[in-house]
Design a protein around this motif. Structure first.
Motif, short mmCIF file in Angstrom:
data_model
loop_
_atom_site.label_atom_id
_atom_site.label_comp_id
_atom_site.label_asym_id
_atom_site.label_seq_id
_atom_site.Cartn_x
_atom_site.Cartn_y
_atom_site.Cartn_z
N LEU A 70 0.94 -1.12 0.08
CA LEU A 70 0.12 -0.09 0.07
C LEU A 70 1.11 1.15 -0.02
O LEU A 70 0.55 2.29 -0.55
N ARG A 71 1.98 1.22 0.61
CA ARG A 71 3.00 2.35 0.52
C ARG A 71 3.64 2.46 -0.93
O ARG A 71 3.64 3.84 -1.01
N ILE A 72 3.73 1.65 -1.69
CA ILE A 72 3.94 1.69 -2.87
C ILE A 72 2.91 2.10 -3.85
O ILE A 72 3.28 2.99 -4.74
N VAL A 73 1.86 1.49 -3.72
CA VAL A 73 0.57 1.67 -4.63
C VAL A 73 -0.05 2.91 -4.53
O VAL A 73 -0.33 3.65 -5.60
N TYR A 74 -0.47 3.52 -3.35
CA TYR A 74 -1.11 4.68 -3.22
C TYR A 74 -0.63 6.00 -3.97
O TYR A 74 -1.06 6.71 -4.51
N PRO A 75 1.10 6.20 -3.35
CA PRO A 75 1.43 7.30 -4.05
C PRO A 75 1.55 7.33 -5.79
O PRO A 75 1.31 8.16 -6.63
N VAL A 76 1.51 5.87 -6.35
CA VAL A 76 1.39 5.79 -7.74
C VAL A 76 0.00 6.17 -8.34
O VAL A 76 0.04 6.88 -9.37
N PHE A 77 -1.02 5.81 -7.59
CA PHE A 77 -2.42 6.28 -8.09
C PHE A 77 -2.39 7.63 -7.82
O PHE A 77 -3.18 8.24 -8.72
N GLY A 78 -1.88 8.46 -6.83
CA GLY A 78 -2.03 9.73 -6.69
C GLY A 78 -1.12 10.42 -7.97
O GLY A 78 -1.59 11.75 -8.17
N ALA A 79 -0.19 9.75 -8.26
CA ALA A 79 0.66 10.51 -9.58
C ALA A 79 -0.26 10.39 -10.71
O ALA A 79 0.22 11.15 -11.75
N PHE A 80 -1.01 9.44 -10.93
CA PHE A 80 -1.48 9.51 -12.27
C PHE A 80 -2.28 10.79 -12.60
O PHE A 80 -2.21 11.13 -13.76
N GLY A 81 -2.94 11.58 -11.80
CA GLY A 81 -3.55 12.80 -12.28
C GLY A 81 -2.52 13.84 -12.47
O GLY A 81 -2.85 14.83 -13.40
N VAL A 82 -1.49 13.81 -11.76
CA VAL A 82 -0.30 14.90 -12.06
C VAL A 82 0.18 14.46 -13.32
O VAL A 82 0.38 15.52 -14.13
N VAL A 83 0.46 13.39 -13.67
CA VAL A 83 1.15 13.01 -14.95
C VAL A 83 0.21 13.45 -16.36
O VAL A 83 0.65 13.85 -17.21
N THR A 85 -2.47 15.05 -16.56
CA THR A 85 -2.88 16.56 -16.59
C THR A 85 -1.66 17.70 -17.00
O THR A 85 -1.65 18.25 -17.92
N GLY A 86 -0.40 17.29 -16.32
CA GLY A 86 0.87 18.13 -16.57
C GLY A 86 1.37 17.54 -17.81
O GLY A 86 1.67 18.50 -18.68
N ASN A 87 1.75 16.46 -18.14
CA ASN A 87 2.43 16.00 -19.26
C ASN A 87 1.70 16.03 -20.46
O ASN A 87 2.09 16.19 -21.66
N GLY A 107 -1.69 16.94 -20.86
CA GLY A 107 -2.54 17.91 -21.12
C GLY A 107 -3.86 17.50 -20.90
O GLY A 107 -5.02 18.21 -21.37
N LEU A 108 -4.49 16.65 -20.34
CA LEU A 108 -5.67 15.76 -20.24
C LEU A 108 -6.27 16.49 -18.88
O LEU A 108 -5.91 16.74 -17.88
N SER A 109 -7.58 16.61 -18.94
CA SER A 109 -8.50 17.01 -17.88
C SER A 109 -9.18 16.06 -17.33
O SER A 109 -9.38 15.03 -17.90
N SER A 110 -9.68 16.15 -16.17
CA SER A 110 -10.62 15.05 -15.46
C SER A 110 -11.94 15.10 -16.44
O SER A 110 -12.61 13.85 -16.36
N ARG A 111 -12.41 16.03 -17.05
CA ARG A 111 -13.47 15.80 -17.80
C ARG A 111 -13.41 14.98 -19.02
O ARG A 111 -14.37 14.39 -19.41
#
Length: 144
Positions: A118-131, A133-135, A137-141
């Protein structure tokens, strides 16, 4: 039972891969449909094999007071069912998980494994949105 138990340990590693394929080739809601289907398969396979409940014990085995508690007739109940819980029962119930961690090495190892996964997996899930949207250019919509 092996399949049910393995789901909790294999899920964090296999889940993102399977979810990625599902989301790439189908609609995103199929991720949840597959989870529901997997749960239904687990339920169908485990429900007939598992015990329904602990066999009832006579109240006299629990204590003589419980056996005579309802007008002298024997009842099948524990003190907890009548709200008669003392502090010793509460302390015992709260102490038991820690005893398992200290005295059962396999339980401790499984807890450490789960914590590491869980210590490894949850930060990876959190990084999906950053990658995405930032890299990219996708939005949550655009994901919906």
């Amino acid at each position: 039972m092996v399949m049910f138990t393995a789901t909790g340990f294999v899920g964090p590693s296999v889940g993102p891969v399977v979810g990625g394929f599902i989301n790439q080739y189908t609609w995103w809601r199929w991720t949840f449909y597959v989870l529901i289907i997997w749960f239904a398969i687990d339920l169908v396979l485990i429900a007939p094999a598992g015990p329904g409940d602990v066999p009832p014990r006579a109240a006299a085995e629990l204590s003589p007071e419980a056996a005579q508690g309802h007008g002298g007739r024997k009842v099948d109940c524990a003190h907890r069912e009548h709200g008669q819980v003392d502090l010793a029962d509460i302390v015992t119930a709260m102490r038991r998980p820690f005893e398992l961690l200290v005295f059962e090495p396999m339980c401790l190892n499984l807890c450490i494994l789960s914590a590491l996964l869980l210590r490894i997996v949850y930060p990876v899930f959190g990084a999906f949105g950053v990658v995405f949207t930032g890299n990219y250019g996708l939005s949550s919509r655009s994901w919906a």
